[in-house]
Every structure is written in structure tokens, then in C-alpha cells.
Design an enzyme around this catalytic site. Sequence first.
Site, PDB file in Angstrom:
ATOM      1  N   ARG A  46       0.830  -1.199   0.000  1.00  0.00           N
ATOM      2  CA  ARG A  46       0.000   0.000   0.000  1.00  0.00           C
ATOM      3  C   ARG A  46       0.866   1.252   0.000  1.00  0.00           C
ATOM      4  NH1 ARG A  46      -3.984  -0.424   4.798  1.00  0.00           N
ATOM      5  NH2 ARG A  46      -1.917  -0.907   5.604  1.00  0.00           N
ATOM      6  N   VAL A 134      -5.636 -21.172   8.384  1.00  0.00           N
ATOM      7  CA  VAL A 134      -6.123 -21.722   9.654  1.00  0.00           C
ATOM      8  C   VAL A 134      -4.938 -22.263  10.444  1.00  0.00           C
ATOM      9  CG1 VAL A 134      -7.663 -23.377  10.782  1.00  0.00           C
ATOM     10  CG2 VAL A 134      -8.288 -22.434   8.552  1.00  0.00           C
ATOM     11  N   GLY A 136      -2.076 -21.096  11.462  1.00  0.00           N
ATOM     12  CA  GLY A 136      -0.697 -20.699  11.140  1.00  0.00           C
ATOM     13  C   GLY A 136       0.190 -21.813  10.641  1.00  0.00           C
ATOM     14  N   GLY A 189       1.782  -7.825  22.926  1.00  0.00           N
ATOM     15  CA  GLY A 189       1.692  -7.938  21.463  1.00  0.00           C
ATOM     16  C   GLY A 189       0.864  -9.112  20.984  1.00  0.00           C
ATOM     17  N   LYS A 207     -12.298 -19.481  10.550  1.00  0.00           N
ATOM     18  CA  LYS A 207     -11.496 -20.714  10.500  1.00  0.00           C
ATOM     19  C   LYS A 207     -12.393 -21.944  10.652  1.00  0.00           C
ATOM     20  CE  LYS A 207      -7.473 -18.272  12.280  1.00  0.00           C
ATOM     21  NZ  LYS A 207      -6.788 -17.835  13.505  1.00  0.00           N
ATOM     22  N   GLY A 309       1.851 -15.461  13.851  1.00  0.00           N
ATOM     23  CA  GLY A 309       3.212 -14.937  13.872  1.00  0.00           C
ATOM     24  C   GLY A 309       3.784 -14.990  12.455  1.00  0.00           C
TER      25      GLY A 309
END
Length: 440
Positions: A46, A134, A136, A189, A207, A309
Site C-alpha cells: 500500500r 487456519v 498458522g 503484542g 477458520k 506470527g
Amino acid sequence: MTSPVRLALLGCGTVGQEVVRLLHEQSADLAARVGAPLEIAGIAVRRLGRDRGDLPVDESLFTTDALGLIKRDDVDVVVEVVGGIEPARGWLVEALRAGKSVVTANKALLAEDGVALHEAAAEGGGDLYYEASVAGAIPLLRPLRESLHGDRINRVTGIVNGTTNFILSAMDATGAGFAEALEEATALGYAEADPTADVEGFDAAAKAAILASLAFHTRVGAADVHREGITEVTAADMASAQAMGCTIKLLCIAARGVDAGGRETVSVRVHPAMIPRSHPLASVGDAFNAVFVEADAAGQLMFYGRGAGGAPTASAVLGDVVAVSRNRLAGVRAASESAYADLSVRPMGEALTRYHVSLDVADRPGVLAAVAGVFARHDVSIATVRQGSAGGAPGRDGDAELVIVTHVAPDAALAATVGELRGLDIVRSVTSVLRVEGGA
Ligand SMILES: NC(=O)c1ccc[n+]([C@@H]2O[C@H](COP(=O)([O-])OP(=O)(O)OC[C@H]3O[C@@H](n4cnc5c(N)ncnc54)[C@H](OP(=O)(O)O)[C@@H]3O)[C@@H](O)[C@H]2O)c1
């Protein structure tokens, strides 16, 4: 060597940057595994000027013209790690119709309009892979889509949202309330500035739709999933669960069933539930994900690992990139999604669940019989009744706490029971209502 497989990378944020790094660091191994080098043809973002650290990639590859990049003749595979419905849907439909293969991590789009993507893939003849969408890094969709295709899956129960699992695990470990645990998750985080998609269950519902579609060979969309988040789970609920040898998890549950006419159905739901500590999902802590699959012949299987992550998600993306690249070189296409079973999705009211209900009641003769009578009127059978504080809020003088666990009953009957209890004079308050899963 064979000419390179050229990739258009859409998005270069948390996941995209790790995809770039892995492509660079493992380029020789990846080329050997694919049978041709993997090359980045361009990267759509972007904001061109954004600091992306020391990414091992030429600045000239960046563009803000995603569609122009996708349409280039020298692009074979489109890797989408932008997210959201539009413009991603338009881009991917365009790419697939043009015969390119697509790898995406976009669960929201797949759950909202997977049909459009699958149709475009069938039209263009390319592959559509979405392992990263779904759980990770956890290899889960490929096992459902391929390895278990010889079996019959009956139920999928998962913890598929790391943020909410972190929050509930913290509440379980420390006795904290929801707000306090969310604050900790944000500080570390694990939760985004706007945590709505996670804590209200939208992410897990998307998911759940993807998992149910694959497990039951039936198209299930996000709108078919009953969804409740964790914002109403209190420290007292967690204490009640602990008193029963349970903990509370945000579960996604997709299960086969049979309707009143004897037809096979599926029910797909996301909500917090009590599960016994002995259940394999109870020990899934912090931000980890796990999915428990029950199949006729395979029995019980559990898939566990990091559900989010940059690097873990990029691992799943790269696995898909290798698979679709190999297919292109071999001139083949993976088997398309299979929706032949076309089962209807059962409304939540018909889903079979159990409830744990804590009531603050007047401490006088006849109360237990009156409460039991409400359950009986709705045809809900009581499994256990316990009296005591059980970690709940202490009642006023002359009050007592009743903790009732039911047998399995339709969700609507349980909800109606609780509704009637709330209207009784002798019930001062319904302090906690939770579904119970997994044999507690
Ligand atoms: N993060 C995770 O742990 C995780 C785990 C599993 C799945 N996923 C999925 O992976 C996808 C990406 O997640 P992420 O965390 O990497 O997101 P992110 O960090 O927000 O990155 C999004 C990227 O998309 C670019 N982008 C946004 N709008 C665009 C547009 N209109 N045109 C071109 N580029 C645009 C952004 O460009 P700028 O860099 O210029 O802003 C950025 O590079 C999502 O579908 C997410 O659900 C993420």
C-alpha cells in the site's frame, strides 16, 4: 536448469516480510525441492516508502499496482498476504481465471466467499492453496484435504485463535478478569489495538467455516457459523470451571449430526466452553493453537503448534508455494475442493450441548424442587447438582448457590431453561452459564 517459477507477492507486512526472508535464505533448497528456482517478480504494497527493515530484496520490485502485477505474463503464482475481503477477492479471482496458481493466508475471504475462488480456480485450471489461513504453521488443511480423504471425519474441535487462548490461559493461571488479561495480551503484542475480531470470535468463526468445509465435503461459510466471543467470561466463571476440574477455552466445534427427518447435517459453532483438564485441548496454553479431529478409522488425532506470527505463518505459505510450483512444472493441478456431500447446516438451537449453570437462589425449602421442575419442563435432564460458593460471588444472607450440570440437550431447550430460571422469584440471579464439552 528449468526456467524459474515467478511469484507475485501481494502484501509485505508481518507475514509477507517473512516469506521474502525464507525465499531468500532457503533459495537453493527450495529450488532443489521444486525443480526450478523460485523468483519474486514483484511485491505489491500500500505504501512504497514504508520501512521494512533490511529485507533482502531489490527496492525496484515494490509496486502499489497489485492488479497490474497479477496480470503480468511472467507471473505464474500469486501469493496473497494482504488480508480482508476487497480488493483481495477481485485480485485472486482475476489471477485464478487467468490460470495462475494462488496461495493465500486470507481466512476472512475464504470463509466469506470461498466459492468464488474455487470456481475461478476450476475455470482457470490453476491451484488454490490456503494452509496458512487456519492455525498458522500447523499442517492441518492438507491432512484434512488429502491424508484423511479415505476416512470419515465425525468431529473437529479446535482452539484456533491465539489471542483468546492467551487471555483465557492467563485468567485460568492468575484469576484475572477478562479486561485485565486483555490488557496483558495487548501489552505483550498478542492482541491488536482493536481486538474485536479475536475476542468476539469472528476470526475463529472464519477458520471454523474453512475446517468444516474440508472435513465434511460441504460448503460452509462464515454466516453459517454460530459465534460467541469471550468478553462475557468472568473470573467467577473460571473459578467455577476450576471447581469442577475444568478450564474454559474458546472452542470451534464442527460436528456431524442427524436432523428430525433422519438426514445428515453438520453444526458449526464457536463459543467459550468448559472442558475437563484431562482433555488434550485443556493443556494448550498461551497463544498456541490445537485442533482435535475424530474420525471413524483414524480415531483421535491432535494437531498442535503456533497458530500465528510472521515466521510460523510464512512456513505454511512457503509449503504451499512449493506444492503449487511443483504442480505447475508437472503440468498438473491438485484435486479441487470437494463439496459433494452438500449437508445442511443445523441451526444452533438444534446443536446438542451440555450446560453448567450457577444460580444464586433463596435458601429455603422447596427451592431445589422448583429449579429442577424448570429443567424437567424443558426436557433437560440434570446430571449433577452441587450447593456451595464454588468460587462464585458470595450470596446475600439467606441465599445459597446452586451449581447444575446438565446432560446433553438441544441448545434451544437449555437456553429456554435458563430464560425461565431468570424469571423465578426464588432465583436471585443466574451467575454463570457455560456450555460444557469433552466429557466433563
Ligand atoms: N500475522 C499473522 O500472524 C497471521 C497468521 C495467519 C494468517 N494471517 C493472514 O495473513 C494475511 C496478512 O497478515 P499480516 O499480519 O501480514 O498483515 P499486515 O502486517 O497488516 O500486512 C498487510 C500487507 O498488505 C499490504 N496492503 C494492505 N492493503 C493493500 C492494498 N490495498 N494494496 C496493496 N497492498 C496492501 C500492506 O502494505 P503496507 O506494508 O504498505 O502497509 C502490508 O504490506 C491476512 O490475511 C492475515 O489474516 C496472518
